[in-house]
Write a protein that holds these residues in place. Structure first.
Motif, mmCIF file in Angstrom:
data_model
loop_
_atom_site.group_PDB
_atom_site.id
_atom_site.type_symbol
_atom_site.label_atom_id
_atom_site.label_comp_id
_atom_site.label_asym_id
_atom_site.label_seq_id
_atom_site.Cartn_x
_atom_site.Cartn_y
_atom_site.Cartn_z
ATOM 1 N N UNK A 224 26.147 89.054 87.317
ATOM 2 C CA UNK A 224 25.141 89.970 87.877
ATOM 3 C C UNK A 224 25.742 91.351 88.081
ATOM 4 N N UNK A 225 26.972 91.403 88.559
ATOM 5 C CA UNK A 225 27.634 92.697 88.758
ATOM 6 C C UNK A 225 27.757 93.447 87.435
ATOM 7 N N UNK A 226 28.034 92.726 86.363
ATOM 8 C CA UNK A 226 28.126 93.342 85.035
ATOM 9 C C UNK A 226 26.735 93.704 84.519
ATOM 10 N N UNK A 227 25.793 92.778 84.636
ATOM 11 C CA UNK A 227 24.455 93.009 84.079
ATOM 12 C C UNK A 227 23.693 94.125 84.786
ATOM 13 N N UNK A 228 23.950 94.318 86.075
ATOM 14 C CA UNK A 228 23.354 95.448 86.798
ATOM 15 C C UNK A 228 24.136 96.739 86.540
ATOM 16 N N UNK A 229 25.194 96.644 85.775
ATOM 17 C CA UNK A 229 26.068 97.765 85.405
ATOM 18 C C UNK A 229 26.821 98.365 86.602
#
Length: 176
Positions: A111-116
């Motif tokens: 999620x941290x990656x996908x939310x950038x």
């Protein structure tokens, strides 16, 4: 310990963190040292209380201020969250290379990656830098293909039915 592997728990269903915590408890029960770094989670959950009782051999690193879902946050709160996630990734990177842990769980890293909030390239490098004996566990929806390629285990947990669709809110001891 034998060679450590990389695990991913992903998908739309409930139970990704629960699976990772279960694996961590299994490792702890066999005398392994476990670190869990939580991204995007700061509220008290049942597992955090149990993990705290296992310290120092099973340690939890998380945020104290974040008690909301991202879609409920103001821009100012999101700014603070981004800074906290950078601190979390730096902490995780240092932990991975320290040699102090047998297993490290990066909960909600997807999620941290996908939310950038965190760059995928840095998380990929973190996984690639994993020492041979370290067991590394990543959780969260929509695991990026680059991370899936690097993983040894990929378990997809998908929701076929969820009570939230009927308006049932999260319940203590079940969802948190």
């Amino acid at each position: 310990m034998e060679q450590g592997l990389t695990h991913i728990y992903t998908g739309t269903g409930k139970g990704k963190t629960t699976a990772a915590v279960g694996l961590g408890v299994r490792a702890y029960g066999q005398g392994l040292k476990v670190l869990m770094v939580q991204f995007l989670k700061g509220w008290d959950t049942g597992e955090t209380k149990v993990i705290e009782s296992f310290e120092p051999s099973f340690k939890l690193f998380r945020y104290k201020e974040n008690d909301k879902f991202v879609w409920e946050m103001t821009e100012q709160e999101i700014g603070r969250l981004e800074k906290e996630m950078r601190i979390g990734l730096n902490y995780a990177t240092e932990a991975v290379t320290s040699g102090n842990w047998d297993m490290i769980i990066l909960d909600e890293i997807m999620a941290a990656v996908n939310y950038r909030y965190l760059p995928l390239a840095e998380v990929v490098e973190l996984v690639k830098s994993k020492p041979l004996k370290l067991e590394l566990v990543l959780t969260g929806r929509d695991a990026p293909a680059k991370l899936v390629e690097l993983a040894d285990y990929v378990s997809e947990i998908n929701a076929r039915k969820h009570p939230m669709a009927k308006g049932v809110t999260a319940r203590a001891g079940i969802e948190y």
